[in-house]
Design a protein around this motif. Sequence first.
Motif, PDB file in Angstrom:
ATOM      1  N   UNK A  22       0.845  -1.209   0.000  1.00  0.00           N
ATOM      2  CA  UNK A  22       0.000   0.000   0.000  1.00  0.00           C
ATOM      3  C   UNK A  22       0.874   1.249   0.000  1.00  0.00           C
ATOM      4  N   UNK A  23       1.939   1.221   0.757  1.00  0.00           N
ATOM      5  CA  UNK A  23       2.840   2.379   0.804  1.00  0.00           C
ATOM      6  C   UNK A  23       3.516   2.588  -0.555  1.00  0.00           C
ATOM      7  N   UNK A  24       3.874   1.501  -1.232  1.00  0.00           N
ATOM      8  CA  UNK A  24       4.464   1.609  -2.569  1.00  0.00           C
ATOM      9  C   UNK A  24       3.462   2.256  -3.522  1.00  0.00           C
ATOM     10  N   UNK A  25       2.224   1.803  -3.466  1.00  0.00           N
ATOM     11  CA  UNK A  25       1.191   2.367  -4.342  1.00  0.00           C
ATOM     12  C   UNK A  25       0.960   3.844  -4.046  1.00  0.00           C
ATOM     13  N   UNK A  26       1.032   4.203  -2.777  1.00  0.00           N
ATOM     14  CA  UNK A  26       0.890   5.610  -2.393  1.00  0.00           C
ATOM     15  C   UNK A  26       2.031   6.432  -2.975  1.00  0.00           C
ATOM     16  N   UNK A  27       3.241   5.920  -2.859  1.00  0.00           N
ATOM     17  CA  UNK A  27       4.406   6.632  -3.400  1.00  0.00           C
ATOM     18  C   UNK A  27       4.322   6.738  -4.920  1.00  0.00           C
ATOM     19  N   UNK A  28       3.848   5.679  -5.566  1.00  0.00           N
ATOM     20  CA  UNK A  28       3.717   5.708  -7.028  1.00  0.00           C
ATOM     21  C   UNK A  28       2.721   6.771  -7.477  1.00  0.00           C
ATOM     22  N   UNK A  29       1.740   7.059  -6.668  1.00  0.00           N
ATOM     23  CA  UNK A  29       0.729   8.056  -7.015  1.00  0.00           C
ATOM     24  C   UNK A  29       1.035   9.455  -6.527  1.00  0.00           C
ATOM     25  N   UNK A  30       2.164   9.615  -5.854  1.00  0.00           N
ATOM     26  CA  UNK A  30       2.504  10.915  -5.275  1.00  0.00           C
ATOM     27  C   UNK A  30       2.862  11.920  -6.363  1.00  0.00           C
ATOM     28  N   UNK A  31       2.496  13.158  -6.104  1.00  0.00           N
ATOM     29  CA  UNK A  31       2.886  14.256  -6.977  1.00  0.00           C
ATOM     30  C   UNK A  31       4.264  14.722  -6.537  1.00  0.00           C
ATOM     31  N   UNK A  32       5.183  14.798  -7.474  1.00  0.00           N
ATOM     32  CA  UNK A  32       6.536  15.267  -7.176  1.00  0.00           C
ATOM     33  C   UNK A  32       6.542  16.780  -7.339  1.00  0.00           C
ATOM     34  N   UNK A  33       6.788  17.479  -6.240  1.00  0.00           N
ATOM     35  CA  UNK A  33       6.722  18.940  -6.225  1.00  0.00           C
ATOM     36  C   UNK A  33       7.774  19.542  -7.158  1.00  0.00           C
ATOM     37  N   UNK A  74      11.363  -2.282   2.226  1.00  0.00           N
ATOM     38  CA  UNK A  74      10.556  -1.769   1.111  1.00  0.00           C
ATOM     39  C   UNK A  74       9.766  -0.546   1.573  1.00  0.00           C
ATOM     40  N   UNK A  75       9.166  -0.654   2.742  1.00  0.00           N
ATOM     41  CA  UNK A  75       8.405   0.462   3.295  1.00  0.00           C
ATOM     42  C   UNK A  75       9.312   1.675   3.498  1.00  0.00           C
ATOM     43  N   UNK A  76      10.525   1.444   4.013  1.00  0.00           N
ATOM     44  CA  UNK A  76      11.466   2.542   4.258  1.00  0.00           C
ATOM     45  C   UNK A  76      11.848   3.242   2.948  1.00  0.00           C
ATOM     46  N   UNK A  77      12.025   2.469   1.881  1.00  0.00           N
ATOM     47  CA  UNK A  77      12.329   3.089   0.583  1.00  0.00           C
ATOM     48  C   UNK A  77      11.183   3.988   0.128  1.00  0.00           C
ATOM     49  N   UNK A  78       9.962   3.591   0.403  1.00  0.00           N
ATOM     50  CA  UNK A  78       8.833   4.440  -0.004  1.00  0.00           C
ATOM     51  C   UNK A  78       8.767   5.702   0.844  1.00  0.00           C
ATOM     52  N   UNK A  79       9.174   5.605   2.094  1.00  0.00           N
ATOM     53  CA  UNK A  79       9.230   6.805   2.942  1.00  0.00           C
ATOM     54  C   UNK A  79      10.229   7.788   2.344  1.00  0.00           C
ATOM     55  N   UNK A  80      11.382   7.277   1.919  1.00  0.00           N
ATOM     56  CA  UNK A  80      12.382   8.144   1.279  1.00  0.00           C
ATOM     57  C   UNK A  80      11.814   8.743  -0.013  1.00  0.00           C
ATOM     58  N   UNK A  81      11.107   7.929  -0.785  1.00  0.00           N
ATOM     59  CA  UNK A  81      10.507   8.419  -2.033  1.00  0.00           C
ATOM     60  C   UNK A  81       9.527   9.554  -1.748  1.00  0.00           C
ATOM     61  N   UNK A  82       8.701   9.374  -0.733  1.00  0.00           N
ATOM     62  CA  UNK A  82       7.706  10.397  -0.401  1.00  0.00           C
ATOM     63  C   UNK A  82       8.379  11.688   0.072  1.00  0.00           C
ATOM     64  N   UNK A  83       9.447  11.566   0.849  1.00  0.00           N
ATOM     65  CA  UNK A  83      10.167  12.760   1.302  1.00  0.00           C
ATOM     66  C   UNK A  83      10.744  13.518   0.113  1.00  0.00           C
ATOM     67  N   UNK A  84      11.298  12.774  -0.842  1.00  0.00           N
ATOM     68  CA  UNK A  84      11.839  13.412  -2.051  1.00  0.00           C
ATOM     69  C   UNK A  84      10.722  14.061  -2.868  1.00  0.00           C
ATOM     70  N   UNK A  85       9.592  13.390  -2.956  1.00  0.00           N
ATOM     71  CA  UNK A  85       8.462  13.923  -3.723  1.00  0.00           C
ATOM     72  C   UNK A  85       7.949  15.223  -3.117  1.00  0.00           C
ATOM     73  N   UNK A  86       7.994  15.335  -1.818  1.00  0.00           N
ATOM     74  CA  UNK A  86       7.450  16.493  -1.130  1.00  0.00           C
ATOM     75  C   UNK A  86       8.401  17.666  -1.032  1.00  0.00           C
ATOM     76  N   UNK A  87       9.680  17.457  -1.361  1.00  0.00           N
ATOM     77  CA  UNK A  87      10.655  18.529  -1.253  1.00  0.00           C
ATOM     78  C   UNK A  87      10.318  19.644  -2.230  1.00  0.00           C
TER      79      UNK A  87
END
Length: 93
Positions: A22-33, A74-87
Motif C-alpha cells: 500500500x505504501x508503494x502504491x501511495x508513493x507511485x501516485x505521489x505528486x513530485x513537487x 521496502x516500506x522505508x524506501x517508499x518513505x524516502x521516495x515520499x520525502x523526495x516527492x514532497x521537497x
Amino acid sequence: AAAAARQAIGDVVTADRLMARVQIETAQGATVVDPQNQAKVTKEIAKALTVLAKGDDKRSSGKYDKAMDDYKKAWEHTVHAMKEAEKPAKGKK
C-alpha cells in the motif's frame, strides 16, 4: 498449538507485506513537487519493489523473519521516495 502459531506468524507476515505494498502504491501516485526530484523518487520506488519481491521469495521459502525485514526495507524506501516527492524546488519553501 504449533499450527495456530504458524498461522499467526503467516498472518503477521501477510499484514507486513500489505502495508509495504500500500505504501508503494501511495508513493507511485505521489505528486513530485520539484520535477528535478523525480529520478530520486523513481529510484526509491524501484528499490522498494525489488526488496518487496525479495521478501516474497523469502516468504515462500518459509523464511518469515527475513521476509518481514525485506517488507520493512521496502516500506522505508517508499518513505524516502515520499520525502523526495514532497521537497520544494531549491530556493522555494
